[in-house]
Enzyme design. Structure first.
Site, PDB file in Angstrom:
ATOM      1  N   CYS A  44       0.833  -1.209   0.000  1.00 50.59           N
ATOM      2  CA  CYS A  44       0.000   0.000   0.000  1.00 50.59           C
ATOM      3  C   CYS A  44       0.865   1.255   0.000  1.00 50.59           C
ATOM      4  O   CYS A  44       0.684   2.148  -0.821  1.00 50.59           O
ATOM      5  CB  CYS A  44      -0.927  -0.024   1.216  1.00 50.59           C
ATOM      6  N   LYS A  52       0.236   5.218  -6.206  1.00 53.38           N
ATOM      7  CA  LYS A  52      -0.759   5.223  -7.292  1.00 53.38           C
ATOM      8  C   LYS A  52      -1.642   6.466  -7.210  1.00 53.38           C
ATOM      9  O   LYS A  52      -1.879   7.147  -8.194  1.00 53.38           O
ATOM     10  CB  LYS A  52      -1.587   3.932  -7.205  1.00 53.38           C
ATOM     11  N   TYR A 100       6.077   4.835   9.727  1.00 55.28           N
ATOM     12  CA  TYR A 100       5.831   3.442  10.109  1.00 55.28           C
ATOM     13  C   TYR A 100       6.870   2.969  11.118  1.00 55.28           C
ATOM     14  O   TYR A 100       6.570   2.247  12.069  1.00 55.28           O
ATOM     15  CB  TYR A 100       5.814   2.533   8.865  1.00 55.28           C
ATOM     16  N   GLY A 176      -7.570  -6.477 -17.263  1.00 53.64           N
ATOM     17  CA  GLY A 176      -8.817  -5.734 -17.180  1.00 53.64           C
ATOM     18  C   GLY A 176      -9.275  -5.597 -15.738  1.00 53.64           C
ATOM     19  O   GLY A 176     -10.461  -5.666 -15.450  1.00 53.64           O
ATOM     20  N   TYR A 178      -8.348  -3.690 -11.615  1.00 54.91           N
ATOM     21  CA  TYR A 178      -8.093  -2.385 -10.994  1.00 54.91           C
ATOM     22  C   TYR A 178      -6.811  -1.745 -11.545  1.00 54.91           C
ATOM     23  O   TYR A 178      -6.793  -0.577 -11.904  1.00 54.91           O
ATOM     24  CB  TYR A 178      -7.848  -2.559  -9.492  1.00 54.91           C
ATOM     25  N   ILE A 179      -5.746  -2.521 -11.540  1.00 56.34           N
ATOM     26  CA  ILE A 179      -4.438  -1.914 -11.821  1.00 56.34           C
ATOM     27  C   ILE A 179      -4.351  -1.442 -13.265  1.00 56.34           C
ATOM     28  O   ILE A 179      -3.840  -0.355 -13.545  1.00 56.34           O
ATOM     29  CB  ILE A 179      -3.301  -2.889 -11.453  1.00 56.34           C
ATOM     30  N   GLU A 182      -6.480   1.761 -13.686  1.00 55.13           N
ATOM     31  CA  GLU A 182      -5.913   2.895 -12.932  1.00 55.13           C
ATOM     32  C   GLU A 182      -4.661   3.431 -13.632  1.00 55.13           C
ATOM     33  O   GLU A 182      -4.461   4.645 -13.735  1.00 55.13           O
ATOM     34  CB  GLU A 182      -5.604   2.486 -11.497  1.00 55.13           C
ATOM     35  N   ARG A 199      -8.620  -9.810 -22.182  1.00 54.46           N
ATOM     36  CA  ARG A 199      -8.899 -11.085 -22.853  1.00 54.46           C
ATOM     37  C   ARG A 199     -10.375 -11.401 -23.075  1.00 54.46           C
ATOM     38  O   ARG A 199     -10.703 -12.257 -23.877  1.00 54.46           O
ATOM     39  CB  ARG A 199      -8.251 -12.223 -22.066  1.00 54.46           C
ATOM     40  N   ASP A 304      -3.290  -9.951   2.036  1.00 53.22           N
ATOM     41  CA  ASP A 304      -3.197 -10.430   0.652  1.00 53.22           C
ATOM     42  C   ASP A 304      -2.580 -11.817   0.499  1.00 53.22           C
ATOM     43  O   ASP A 304      -2.709 -12.430  -0.560  1.00 53.22           O
ATOM     44  CB  ASP A 304      -2.375  -9.446  -0.199  1.00 53.22           C
ATOM     45  N   GLU A 442     -26.240  14.609  -5.069  1.00 53.20           N
ATOM     46  CA  GLU A 442     -27.665  14.815  -4.773  1.00 53.20           C
ATOM     47  C   GLU A 442     -28.537  13.925  -5.668  1.00 53.20           C
ATOM     48  O   GLU A 442     -29.673  13.614  -5.324  1.00 53.20           O
ATOM     49  CB  GLU A 442     -28.065  16.280  -4.901  1.00 53.20           C
TER      50      GLU A 442
HETATM   51  P1  NDP Z   1      -7.404  -7.995 -10.789  1.00 55.79           P
HETATM   52  O1  NDP Z   1      -7.591  -9.314 -10.144  1.00 55.79           O
HETATM   53  O2  NDP Z   1      -8.260  -6.860 -10.392  1.00 55.79           O
HETATM   54  O3  NDP Z   1      -7.524  -8.151 -12.352  1.00 55.79           O
HETATM   55  C1  NDP Z   1      -6.696  -9.021 -13.055  1.00 55.79           C
HETATM   56  C2  NDP Z   1      -7.028  -8.891 -14.519  1.00 55.79           C
HETATM   57  O4  NDP Z   1      -6.097  -9.650 -15.274  1.00 55.79           O
HETATM   58  C3  NDP Z   1      -8.411  -9.398 -14.858  1.00 55.79           C
HETATM   59  O5  NDP Z   1      -8.948  -8.580 -15.851  1.00 55.79           O
HETATM   60  C4  NDP Z   1      -8.136 -10.808 -15.364  1.00 55.79           C
HETATM   61  O6  NDP Z   1      -9.062 -11.224 -16.304  1.00 55.79           O
HETATM   62  C5  NDP Z   1      -6.810 -10.616 -16.068  1.00 55.79           C
HETATM   63  N1  NDP Z   1      -6.003 -11.819 -16.099  1.00 55.79           N
HETATM   64  C6  NDP Z   1      -5.759 -12.683 -15.077  1.00 55.79           C
HETATM   65  N2  NDP Z   1      -4.929 -13.653 -15.474  1.00 55.79           N
HETATM   66  C7  NDP Z   1      -4.659 -13.423 -16.775  1.00 55.79           C
HETATM   67  C8  NDP Z   1      -3.860 -14.074 -17.746  1.00 55.79           C
HETATM   68  N3  NDP Z   1      -3.196 -15.188 -17.448  1.00 55.79           N
HETATM   69  N4  NDP Z   1      -3.790 -13.561 -18.975  1.00 55.79           N
HETATM   70  C9  NDP Z   1      -4.463 -12.429 -19.285  1.00 55.79           C
HETATM   71  N5  NDP Z   1      -5.235 -11.765 -18.415  1.00 55.79           N
HETATM   72  C10 NDP Z   1      -5.335 -12.250 -17.172  1.00 55.79           C
HETATM   73  O7  NDP Z   1      -5.856  -7.702 -10.610  1.00 55.79           O
HETATM   74  P2  NDP Z   1      -5.000  -6.403 -10.610  1.00 55.79           P
HETATM   75  O8  NDP Z   1      -3.639  -6.888 -10.938  1.00 55.79           O
HETATM   76  O9  NDP Z   1      -5.597  -5.334 -11.436  1.00 55.79           O
HETATM   77  O10 NDP Z   1      -5.092  -5.964  -9.087  1.00 55.79           O
HETATM   78  C11 NDP Z   1      -4.843  -6.897  -8.060  1.00 55.79           C
HETATM   79  C12 NDP Z   1      -5.693  -6.646  -6.854  1.00 55.79           C
HETATM   80  O11 NDP Z   1      -5.190  -5.526  -6.165  1.00 55.79           O
HETATM   81  C13 NDP Z   1      -7.147  -6.284  -7.166  1.00 55.79           C
HETATM   82  O12 NDP Z   1      -7.975  -7.393  -7.300  1.00 55.79           O
HETATM   83  C14 NDP Z   1      -7.528  -5.450  -5.992  1.00 55.79           C
HETATM   84  O13 NDP Z   1      -8.029  -6.311  -4.971  1.00 55.79           O
HETATM   85  C15 NDP Z   1      -6.241  -4.815  -5.555  1.00 55.79           C
HETATM   86  N6  NDP Z   1      -6.210  -3.407  -5.982  1.00 55.79           N
HETATM   87  C16 NDP Z   1      -7.127  -2.542  -5.476  1.00 55.79           C
HETATM   88  C17 NDP Z   1      -7.132  -1.227  -5.864  1.00 55.79           C
HETATM   89  C18 NDP Z   1      -8.149  -0.285  -5.317  1.00 55.79           C
HETATM   90  O14 NDP Z   1      -8.776  -0.598  -4.320  1.00 55.79           O
HETATM   91  N7  NDP Z   1      -8.375   0.860  -5.941  1.00 55.79           N
HETATM   92  C19 NDP Z   1      -6.163  -0.713  -6.796  1.00 55.79           C
HETATM   93  C20 NDP Z   1      -5.245  -1.710  -7.296  1.00 55.79           C
HETATM   94  C21 NDP Z   1      -5.285  -3.003  -6.884  1.00 55.79           C
HETATM   95  P3  NDP Z   1     -10.401 -12.051 -15.920  1.00 55.79           P
HETATM   96  O15 NDP Z   1     -11.317 -11.086 -15.240  1.00 55.79           O
HETATM   97  O16 NDP Z   1     -10.886 -12.472 -17.263  1.00 55.79           O
HETATM   98  O17 NDP Z   1      -9.970 -13.168 -15.042  1.00 55.79           O
END
Ligand code: NDP
Length: 454
Positions: A44, A52, A100, A176, A178-179, A182, A199, A304, A442
């Protein structure tokens, strides 16, 4: 507390969950140690939420300078310097690392610098030191999942994006979640051309369908190019240092940097988990029961590295509850219902409760209220951006099951909405609430017309 161990409680990992748990345990009188092999504060503080958000603030200035013109500002000669943003962010992170450190020191928690490995169920090796503890918490977090396609060695993950030497002109982001969205916002706002590859049919699985479609349309309007039903087959480095990305459908995209954001994997490497017979889930996370207890009863895990939602406040709540229960004589649990979440994309998303599809799948008859409008600010700014707001209401009980927003300030607006939902607010309660005018929020208390009903 007296026993034959060096520590009553030893925490592996000084991230959000670990630090909170260590401090609370110490405040209850336990002798606590914590091991950290990297910077204090975990993902974080160092490689996630905080840097971020600072980058997102930086990125928001890009379109804001354009907006300002409609309000009479002359913004000629504006330019952006990436090293200034990157290095100011790093300075702020160092300040937080120091905070920290003080938090741990003031709580009386002993910090050991290094990664911990189990020698046996009560013994850990940290660098040259060997310590014993009666109870052990694993809060070692997670890290980006490395891509595996040919050419993956050319690709960066989020850890690297915070320290780029220079800003690319074009970036291709895989994923696709969060990361990916963002960072699409961050780079686009800083003037980088963004291609986002996902995908499946539409990104942000699990979010309300209207939000997913709406964000994709807004991103496309800005000029971020989304490629759905598309995935990377291989990446080749060209002789001029650019990259050629070949997609599984044969399409090829030229870019200056490839960034993979395909989820995160738990940090269990080097823990020696298998040597002590610690049970893992199929996805490699540490298996715990509702008391965060692993199959070895005095070893616990939170955050995590386990299977609960990868969110800082969740890790903090778990670490805190665990320490209260183990050392404060309490019986606290964490409420995982209605966790509000925000995506700092552009426009940002705030969401709480059930999506329309999930509400139906759970057997609710639903009334849907939704509105989409041009925010007042953009009447003068001329920016072509809309806001979407949506309520999912249980038709039979009138309870609001879900609140979803994509628009300016959505992350700020959704937090109080979470309180309302946790109090069991009904649509009638929303309607009986006096609006704050003129605001976007609102709209949540003035939506009278049902958009669709079961
Ligand atoms: P996410 O789990 O949110 O998304 C992963 C994405 O990668 C999905 O779209 C998934 O597709 C795709 N994916 C997974 N495996 C493959 C693969 N082998 N090949 C191609 N595409 C793939 O992960 P992030 O890395 O974006 O973030 C990790 C976690 O961190 C989040 O789930 C969230 O909990 C946390 N986070 C929270 C934030 C916030 O609160 N604002 C900000 C950033 C991170 P599919 O859906 O089809 O499986």
């Amino acid at each position: 507390m007296m026993n034959d161990y060096d520590y009553d409680y030893f925490v592996i990992g000084a991230g959000s969950g670990g630090v909170r748990s260590a401090r609370i345990a110490a405040s209850h009188g336990a002798k606590v140690g914590i091991a950290e092999g990297s910077d204090l504060g975990g993902t974080c503080v160092n490689l996630g939420c905080v840097p971020k958000k600072l980058f997102a603030y930086g990125s928001d200035f890009g379109p804001a300078f354009d907006d300002a013109k409609g309000f009479g500002w002359n913004v000629q000669g504006v330019s952006f310097d990436w090293p200034t943003l990157r290095d100011n962010k790093t300075k702020e992170i160092s300040r937080l690392n120091g905070i920290y450190n003080n938090l741990l020191k003031n709580a009386g928690v002993e910090l050991l610098n290094g990664y911990a490995t189990f020698r046996d169920e009560h013994t850990l090796e940290i660098g040259d030191e060997v310590i014993t503890a009666e109870k052990i918490l694993i809060a070692s977090g997670a890290k980006p999942r490395p891509p595996t396609f040919p050419g993956a060695e050319h690709v960066i993950v989020s850890d690297h994006a915070f320290y780029l030497d220079k800003l690319p002109k074009r970036i291709l982001i895989q994923g696709g979640g969060y990361i990916s969205v963002e960072f699409a916002h961050i780079f686009h706002g800083l003037g980088v051309h963004v291609d986002l590859i996902y995908r499946d049919t539409i990104f942000l699985r699990g979010f309300d369908s209207d939000l997913r479609d709406f964000l994709a349309a807004e991103m496309n309007k800005q000029g971020c190019v989304t490629h759905f039903n598309c995935d990377i087959d291989s990446v080749e480095k060209n002789s001029d240092g650019t990259f050629l990305v070949t997609c599984k459908d044969g399409n090829q995209i030229e870019t200056d940097l490839v960034f993979s954001a395909i989820g995160r994997i738990p940090n269990t490497d080097g823990l020696g988990a298998e040597d002590i017979g610690l049970e893992l889930n199929d996805n490699g996370t540490i298996a715990v029961n509702e008391n965060y207890q692993t199959n070895i009863p005095h070893i616990y895990a939170v955050g995590d590295v386990t299977q609960t939602p990868n969110l800082t406040p969740v890790a903090i709540a778990e670490g805190h509850a665990l320490a209260d229960n183990l050392f404060g004589g309490m019986a606290r649990s964490v409420n995982y219902d209605n966790i509000a979440t925000a995506i700092f994309c552009q426009p940002p998303i705030g969401t709480i409760g059930l999506s329309e599809d999930d509400a139906r799948a759970k057997g609710h008859n639903v009334d849907i209220y939704k509105t989409s409008f041009k925010p007042m600010k953009h009447t003068l700014s001329g920016r072509d951006e809309k806001t979407l707001m949506k309520l999912v209401v249980d038709k039979d009980t009138d309870k609001v099951l879900g609140v979803h927003m994509c628009g300016a300030d959505a992350p700020e607006i959704i937090q109080p909405m979470a309180i309302a939902l946790n109090c069991g607010a009904t649509k009638a309660d929303f309607d009986a609430t006096m609006p704050v005018h003129p605001t976007a929020s609102e709209e949540f208390v003035t939506m009278r017309e049902v958009f669709s009903t079961d």
